[in-house]
Design an enzyme around this catalytic site. Structure first.
Site: not given
Lengths: 380, 245, 323
Positions: A363, A367
């Protein structure tokens, strides 16, 4: 400012805790080992109202706020992150998406049974070549007049084989790029849908993850969510809300590991005293406690903003990224505090550590969250 | 038929017990309060019987200050229909029973836990029955109701019995009355807010006992370990050292 | 004036706890300068009734009335209260078990007396009347003053040693004259475990937990129990799983026991379990997990496999018996 919880919020937290500590704990190790879907628990949690927590009672949900949702998910994930992710996908992706964007008929037909938890749902966005970057959907939904013809492959789908209702994103107008994407409600038993093998995962092994193949699957026109081309926006808005779920799950994993490490440190003796009395251990626990407190505050803040109808774009991303990252750190330290015992399955912390890893990935990776957060820093 | 379940508000069973003020009172700082485990089982059985049609409504009652209200709300969330709180600091079992005697009239079946897990008084249920002049059965581990007639299972030393007993009656229940307490469903939690929780003023009653002070047990000597392969040594130690064999 | 003891019998014999209670009553009576009356309800032979004199009972009230067999709480309480009034009892002692707990609160209301349940040992003082008991399910002690002129106590078994204290004893047949209408409890069915040691009266208890892995593995424990003349017990998960009957469940929500020796096999020792057994004089734990909390409460322990340990213990007990 008010940090007090309401009586209801505390009761929901306690109910989730009771269920987790009484029931989930009994067979979590066995289910995890066998990668077995927790069907019985999902049914029980549905009866308690945990699968449609935030859906309004009008559509058979429990009508709870997001703060309660954070508290409940945290308690479940402390014991069993697989169950937590099943809950999270159903609540904050599937039910939330339908409650907010589906039309009345779709809600009557699909949202109600999902909110009651009689059936569960899955959210199909990721593709073999598009995980974090969802703007390029290879799955296509060709407009055939009164139906769409769906073709393509979706990857890493939580609840893929247990779900009855799929929310599928696919490209209808490739020339319009992301604005050509649509979201559809698809019955899983529609002809043309096949599942890849059960993914043999590092952690969260009892949630069932598969790839899903669509081959000339006919989807009725009335199953499109929103206007033509609304799919990408739909997916992004739903994912935004979903981050609170995964952040709470990560928070729960961290808390579970922390509580076990804290208890262990007061039982286990080394050099003539409980290891908690060694500063190297006590300071580790202190650091863990601070991280968990921060993550909890971020989760609750995001939930509060959502409950008060304010933007959670940045708050949700911060909560998700931070909670996931500290879950990894805290669980790793919990294993370290347990020493050799931490490395064996009976002590749970190695499992929590494996589970934590996924929260940094799915999800929206950490990053990706940082991209969202950093972009917000220079926005007007 | 009308049923009343007595609810005691006690510290969570895993609470670390501490005392304050020269060991004169229990330190309630940071304590999480729960429904007394036996009362919770009683409530669970009451729910089951209600679902089977034996009762239309379940009333719960407690003697306590405002801090016990969240415990009563939990009982309402689990499925009780109305709650009564007698607004008083519970002083001793007789005081509490005297308060409850004022609210317990008119009920056919009154369920009380065998004891509260804090002061382990094991007195309120029996005293209440005596004050009301009605029957009581203690050590109850099962209850069935058919056509308004009670079938009560009770534990006796070395066995168990099935009894019939006329109403009104106070049943003092213990383990076995229900398998596991219920977890409130979210719908129940939301409805609890709308159910009546009536606060009533206490009556005059004297306490007959008084806690003078508390003490924590002295720390235990370390456990003496015997090797797994040398288990016979254990019998020798129990025989010659501990002298319990 | 007297101290009244509500004795209990089993198969026509007094239970050991009856002797404990009479010994305790005798100690209290001495402190207060009064006598001891024992109340016996049920069929107990005269010799056996007289045996209470050995522990200090000056008088024994012998109630022979089959109607009491139904253990009707109300009628029994009535009988005890009447006996107490007749004997001018200042202190009434009952056992802290199913029967005593059922009657004592009713008796206390009838006599306008203060009640303390689970009293350990003799009162700390008789004027004021202060007794000691465990609270918070064995986690602490409390000293409690009873302010009324008459006091009702339920006595925690095994908390007072039997003391011989021969006195002349008079057995008096007594009829408390309880009307038929007072007996409302009808026994439809009784299920008595016979030939087995009463868990509540057992001096040694052998107990198994989840670590025993299944009901089929109880053979060794039962053999050991039989050799030791022990009562059998189990932890909560075991009775919840239906491996053993819930009558054997000891712990905070099950039975509270206080034997001389408690042997726990494959029981981790959750705080709720320890709450029910920590009054045992000596606790022995056998568990695979060296970190199991039961070892904190145990006096003797073996870290190891119960299935390896039990046969050795059986053998050692047999050797000890033949030695």
């Amino acid at each position: 400012m008010n940090f007090d919880f309401t009586e209801e919020q505390l009761m929901i937290q306690q109910a989730a805790r009771d269920y987790a500590q009484r029931e989930l704990i009994q067979d979590v190790l066995e289910r995890e080992e066998k990668a077995e879907f927790p069907a019985r628990h999902v049914k029980n949690l549905a009866e308690l109202g945990f699968l449609g927590m935030m859906v309004s009672p009008e559509y058979d949900g429990a009508g709870m706020d997001s703060v309660s949702y954070v508290l409940a998910l945290q308690e479940i994930a402390k014991v069993d992150a697989s169950v937590a992710v099943i809950m999270s996908v159903n609540n904050s992706l599937v039910c939330y998406g339908l409650q907010r964007f589906a039309n009345e008929e779709q809600k009557q037909k699909y949202l109600k049974p999902l909110a009651r938890g009689e059936v569960i749902g899955a959210f199909l966005l990721s593709e073999p070549e598009a995980g974090s970057d969802a703007t390029h959907q290879h799955a296509v939904a060709e407009d055939k007049g009164d139906y769409y013809l769906l073709n393509g492959t979706k990857n890493w789908i939580t609840n893929a084989s247990s779900a009855s209702v799929y929310i599928v994103m696919a490209q209808t107008h490739p020339d319009k790029k992301s604005r050509g994407i649509n979201a559809f409600i698809v019955d899983k038993n529609t002809p043309g849908i096949t599942l890849g093998p059960h993914e043999n995962k590092m952690g969260m092994r009892s949630s069932d993850t598969h790839s899903v193949m669509f081959s000339d699957v006919k989807v009725p026109k009335e199953n499109r969510i929103g206007e033509d081309g609304f799919g990408f926006k739909f997916a992004m808005m739903v994912l935004e809300a979903g981050r609170i779920g995964i952040a709470s799950q990560a928070l729960g994993i961290a808390t579970g590991a922390f509580e076990r490490a804290l208890a262990y440190s007061q039982e286990r003796k080394a050099f003539g005293t409980e290891i908690f009395n060694h500063q190297s251990v006590a300071f580790k626990l202190s650091d863990m406690a601070v991280k968990i407190e921060n993550a909890r505050n971020l989760c609750l803040k995001a939930a509060w903003l959502k409950d008060n109808h304010q933007s959670i774009t940045v708050a949700g991303a911060m909560a998700k990224q931070y909670a996931a990252d500290i879950a990894m750190e805290v669980t790793t330290e919990a294993v370290q505090i347990h020493g050799g015992y931490g490395y064996v399955k009976e002590y749970h912390v190695e499992r929590l550590m494996r589970e934590a890893k996924l929260t940094q990935i799915y999800e929206g990776t950490s990053e990706i969250q940082k991209i969202i957060i950093s972009r917000s820093l220079i926005k007007e | 038929m009308k049923i009343l379940v007595l609810i005691s508000n006690v510290p969570d069973t895993t609470t670390k017990i501490r005392f304050t003020g020269d060991n004169k009172s229990f330190d309630t700082n940071g304590v999480q309060w729960i429904i007394n485990p036996w009362d919770e089982l009683a409530l669970t059985r009451a729910m089951e019987l209600k679902e089977a049609g034996a009762f239309e409504t379940i009333t719960v009652a407690n003697v306590g200050t405002q801090i016990t209200e969240s415990t009563l709300r939990k009982a309402l969330a689990v499925g009780a229909d109305e709650a009564i709180r007698v607004d008083a600091v519970p002083q001793d079992a007789f005081f509490v029973a005297s308060q409850l005697a004022k609210v317990a009239e008119g009920y056919d079946v009154i369920l009380a836990g065998i004891e509260a897990s804090d002061y382990n008084g094991a007195g309120v249920g029996g005293m209440l029955a005596e004050l009301l002049g009605i029957n009581s059965v203690s050590a109850v581990s099962g209850l069935e109701i058919e056509n308004g007639a009670l079938k009560v299972h009770r534990d006796i030393d070395g066995g168990s019995q099935v009894l019939s007993v006329p109403t009104p009656v106070v049943l003092i229940v213990q383990k076995g009355i229900a398998i596991e307490p219920r977890i409130p469903a979210m719908r129940g939690i939301m409805m609890a807010r709308k159910k009546p929780l009536n606060v009533i003023a206490p009556v005059d009653a004297e306490s007959k006992t008084e806690f003078l002070g508390f003490e924590l047990p002295a720390p235990k000597a370390a456990c003496k370990m015997v090797e797994e392969d040398n288990a016979k040594e254990l019998i020798r130690l129990l025989h010659e050292e501990a002298k319990v064999l | 004036m007297s101290v009244l003891v509500y004795t209990e019998n089993w198969d026509g014999k007094f239970k050991k706890l009856s002797y404990e209670m009479v010994s305790l009553a005798s100690a209290i009576a001495k402190q207060m300068g009064i006598t001891v009356t024992a109340l016996s309800i049920g069929h107990v032979a005269d010799d056996e009734l007289k045996s209470l004199g050995k522990y200090g009972a000056n008088k024994v009230l012998n109630v022979q009335d089959n109607r009491f067999e139904s253990l009707d709480n109300k009628a029994l309480a009535d009988a005890v209260a009447k006996a107490a009034s007749k004997e001018g009892a200042k202190v009434i002692i009952l056992a802290h078990n199913n029967e005593g707990k059922a009657i004592a609160p009713r008796v206390s209301v009838k006599l306008n007396a203060g009640l303390v349940s689970g009293v350990i040992g003799t009162p700390l003082s008789v004027n004021p009347f202060v007794v000691r008991k465990k609270v918070f399910t064995q986690k602490a002690f409390a000293n409690i003053q009873i302010k009324s002129d008459i006091r009702v106590l339920t006595f925690a078994q095994n908390s007072f040693e039997i003391v011989e204290n021969n006195v002349d004893t008079a057995v008096e047949v007594y009829d408390p004259q309880i009307a038929d209408g007072e007996f409302n409890t009808k026994v439809l069915d009784t299920h008595k475990i016979t030939g087995k040691v009463l868990l509540s009266d057992a001096e040694i208890v052998v107990s198994g937990g989840r670590g025993m892995k299944g009901p089929e593995n109880w053979g060794g424990l039962e053999e050991l129990g039989e050799l030791l003349g022990a009562g059998m017990a189990c932890s909560r998960p075991v009775s919840d799983e239906g491996w053993r009957s819930h009558e054997e469940h000891v712990g905070q929500t099950g039975k509270m026991i206080a034997p001389n020796l408690y042997l726990a096999f494959g029981i981790s020792g959750a705080i709720q379990h320890l709450g029910g057994v920590s009054s045992s004089k000596v606790i022995v734990a056998v568990n695979k997990d060296p970190e199991a909390p039961i070892f904190e409460a145990a006096d003797y322990g073996i870290v190891g496999d119960a299935f390896k340990v039990i046969p050795q213990l059986i053998e050692a007990v047999k050797e000890m018996k033949t030695a």
